[in-house]
Scaffold this motif. Sequence first.
Motif, PDB file in Angstrom:
ATOM      1  N   ALA A  22     101.923  94.402  37.660  1.00 35.90           N
ATOM      2  CA  ALA A  22     101.392  95.557  38.386  1.00 35.90           C
ATOM      3  C   ALA A  22     102.400  96.702  38.418  1.00 35.90           C
ATOM      4  O   ALA A  22     102.028  97.874  38.322  1.00 35.90           O
ATOM      5  CB  ALA A  22     100.996  95.159  39.805  1.00 35.90           C
ATOM      6  N   GLY A  23     103.662  96.378  38.516  1.00 36.77           N
ATOM      7  CA  GLY A  23     104.686  97.407  38.586  1.00 36.77           C
ATOM      8  C   GLY A  23     104.993  98.075  37.264  1.00 36.77           C
ATOM      9  O   GLY A  23     105.333  99.254  37.219  1.00 36.77           O
ATOM     10  N   VAL A  24     104.845  97.338  36.168  1.00 39.62           N
ATOM     11  CA  VAL A  24     105.260  97.842  34.859  1.00 39.62           C
ATOM     12  C   VAL A  24     104.077  98.181  33.949  1.00 39.62           C
ATOM     13  O   VAL A  24     104.068  99.233  33.310  1.00 39.62           O
ATOM     14  CB  VAL A  24     106.178  96.806  34.151  1.00 39.62           C
ATOM     15  N   VAL A  25     103.086  97.306  33.900  1.00 36.39           N
ATOM     16  CA  VAL A  25     101.994  97.453  32.928  1.00 36.39           C
ATOM     17  C   VAL A  25     100.771  98.143  33.536  1.00 36.39           C
ATOM     18  O   VAL A  25     100.165  98.997  32.903  1.00 36.39           O
ATOM     19  CB  VAL A  25     101.592  96.077  32.339  1.00 36.39           C
TER      20      VAL A  25
ATOM     21  N   VAL B  68     106.453  90.743  30.738  1.00 41.39           N
ATOM     22  CA  VAL B  68     105.119  91.333  30.884  1.00 41.39           C
ATOM     23  C   VAL B  68     104.821  92.323  29.769  1.00 41.39           C
ATOM     24  O   VAL B  68     103.679  92.409  29.303  1.00 41.39           O
ATOM     25  CB  VAL B  68     104.931  91.991  32.274  1.00 41.39           C
ATOM     26  N   GLU B  69     105.831  93.043  29.320  1.00 42.80           N
ATOM     27  CA  GLU B  69     105.628  94.002  28.229  1.00 42.80           C
ATOM     28  C   GLU B  69     105.188  93.291  26.952  1.00 42.80           C
ATOM     29  O   GLU B  69     104.352  93.808  26.201  1.00 42.80           O
ATOM     30  CB  GLU B  69     106.902  94.807  27.961  1.00 42.80           C
ATOM     31  N   ALA B  70     105.747  92.118  26.707  1.00 48.78           N
ATOM     32  CA  ALA B  70     105.393  91.350  25.513  1.00 48.78           C
ATOM     33  C   ALA B  70     103.959  90.822  25.610  1.00 48.78           C
ATOM     34  O   ALA B  70     103.224  90.826  24.624  1.00 48.78           O
ATOM     35  CB  ALA B  70     106.374  90.199  25.306  1.00 48.78           C
ATOM     36  N   LEU B  71     103.557  90.377  26.813  1.00 49.67           N
ATOM     37  CA  LEU B  71     102.172  89.931  26.972  1.00 49.67           C
ATOM     38  C   LEU B  71     101.218  91.098  26.775  1.00 49.67           C
ATOM     39  O   LEU B  71     100.202  90.959  26.084  1.00 49.67           O
ATOM     40  CB  LEU B  71     101.941  89.292  28.341  1.00 49.67           C
ATOM     41  N   ALA B  72     101.546  92.247  27.332  1.00 46.15           N
ATOM     42  CA  ALA B  72     100.695  93.430  27.165  1.00 46.15           C
ATOM     43  C   ALA B  72     100.535  93.767  25.683  1.00 46.15           C
ATOM     44  O   ALA B  72      99.425  94.061  25.218  1.00 46.15           O
ATOM     45  CB  ALA B  72     101.269  94.613  27.932  1.00 46.15           C
TER      46      ALA B  72
ATOM     47  N   LEU C 264     105.135  83.775  32.631  1.00 39.88           N
ATOM     48  CA  LEU C 264     105.151  85.232  32.650  1.00 39.88           C
ATOM     49  C   LEU C 264     106.256  85.678  33.596  1.00 39.88           C
ATOM     50  O   LEU C 264     106.152  85.515  34.807  1.00 39.88           O
ATOM     51  CB  LEU C 264     103.800  85.803  33.083  1.00 39.88           C
ATOM     52  N   THR C 265     107.310  86.241  33.035  1.00 40.12           N
ATOM     53  CA  THR C 265     108.478  86.650  33.810  1.00 40.12           C
ATOM     54  C   THR C 265     108.110  87.706  34.848  1.00 40.12           C
ATOM     55  O   THR C 265     107.527  88.723  34.515  1.00 40.12           O
ATOM     56  CB  THR C 265     109.568  87.218  32.866  1.00 40.12           C
ATOM     57  N   GLY C 266     108.449  87.434  36.100  1.00 39.71           N
ATOM     58  CA  GLY C 266     108.185  88.389  37.171  1.00 39.71           C
ATOM     59  C   GLY C 266     106.784  88.330  37.741  1.00 39.71           C
ATOM     60  O   GLY C 266     106.478  88.995  38.721  1.00 39.71           O
ATOM     61  N   GLY C 267     105.916  87.548  37.123  1.00 37.67           N
ATOM     62  CA  GLY C 267     104.579  87.326  37.648  1.00 37.67           C
ATOM     63  C   GLY C 267     103.685  88.555  37.693  1.00 37.67           C
ATOM     64  O   GLY C 267     103.942  89.586  37.073  1.00 37.67           O
ATOM     65  N   ILE C 268     102.610  88.420  38.465  1.00 35.78           N
ATOM     66  CA  ILE C 268     101.610  89.477  38.582  1.00 35.78           C
ATOM     67  C   ILE C 268     102.204  90.711  39.252  1.00 35.78           C
ATOM     68  O   ILE C 268     101.785  91.842  38.976  1.00 35.78           O
ATOM     69  CB  ILE C 268     100.345  88.967  39.328  1.00 35.78           C
ATOM     70  N   ASP C 269     103.210  90.510  40.093  1.00 32.54           N
ATOM     71  CA  ASP C 269     103.837  91.650  40.755  1.00 32.54           C
ATOM     72  C   ASP C 269     104.544  92.539  39.735  1.00 32.54           C
ATOM     73  O   ASP C 269     104.426  93.762  39.772  1.00 32.54           O
ATOM     74  CB  ASP C 269     104.809  91.182  41.839  1.00 32.54           C
ATOM     75  N   ARG C 270     105.249  91.944  38.807  1.00 32.51           N
ATOM     76  CA  ARG C 270     105.911  92.735  37.762  1.00 32.51           C
ATOM     77  C   ARG C 270     104.873  93.370  36.843  1.00 32.51           C
ATOM     78  O   ARG C 270     105.043  94.513  36.414  1.00 32.51           O
ATOM     79  CB  ARG C 270     106.890  91.880  36.968  1.00 32.51           C
TER      80      ARG C 270
ATOM     81  N   ARG D 251      96.077  77.174  21.797  1.00 30.19           N
ATOM     82  CA  ARG D 251      96.480  78.526  22.187  1.00 30.19           C
ATOM     83  C   ARG D 251      97.727  78.464  23.064  1.00 30.19           C
ATOM     84  O   ARG D 251      98.013  77.454  23.686  1.00 30.19           O
ATOM     85  CB  ARG D 251      95.377  79.214  23.001  1.00 30.19           C
ATOM     86  N   THR D 252      98.413  79.573  23.108  1.00 32.98           N
ATOM     87  CA  THR D 252      99.502  79.718  24.060  1.00 32.98           C
ATOM     88  C   THR D 252      98.894  79.730  25.455  1.00 32.98           C
ATOM     89  O   THR D 252      97.847  80.332  25.674  1.00 32.98           O
ATOM     90  CB  THR D 252     100.245  81.052  23.821  1.00 32.98           C
ATOM     91  N   VAL D 253      99.539  79.053  26.398  1.00 33.87           N
ATOM     92  CA  VAL D 253      99.103  79.064  27.790  1.00 33.87           C
ATOM     93  C   VAL D 253     100.123  79.901  28.554  1.00 33.87           C
ATOM     94  O   VAL D 253     101.268  79.487  28.736  1.00 33.87           O
ATOM     95  CB  VAL D 253      99.023  77.641  28.380  1.00 33.87           C
ATOM     96  N   VAL D 254      99.731  81.105  28.960  1.00 32.50           N
ATOM     97  CA  VAL D 254     100.609  81.983  29.731  1.00 32.50           C
ATOM     98  C   VAL D 254     100.353  81.683  31.203  1.00 32.50           C
ATOM     99  O   VAL D 254      99.234  81.855  31.692  1.00 32.50           O
ATOM    100  CB  VAL D 254     100.345  83.471  29.424  1.00 32.50           C
TER     101      VAL D 254
END
Length: 109
Positions: A99-102, A8-12, A91-97, A61-64
């Motif tokens: 929300a928790g990290v980003v 998720v950090e990389a997507l952000a 996306l590793t950890g999904g939307i839950d990760r 495009r990349t499809v995340v």
Amino acid sequence: MSEIELPVEALAARLEAGETPMILDVREPWEFEICHLDGAVNVPLGTLERGVDPAELADGRTVVVVCHHGARSLRATLWLRSKGVEGAINLTGGIDRWAGVVDPGMARY
């Protein structure tokens, strides 16, 4: 073959840098209503596997691919890649990760 997982950090960081990947959310509509990433397209996993032409997603495009914790999205990522969408990435950890990290202000369930 490119990497299959994206933290998720990389997507952000990519989004912050102005990249515009397609964000494919494979959760059910009720889940998507609770929370989702801006610009995400909601196509539940069952619908994706039954009736979406993967070529429609392969626009260069990349499809995340996103779900709640990362299991459904990994399945969808593998399916998309098997159909020729080489830019699909889970996306590793999904939307839950996410929300928790980003985005700690995002609704969680």
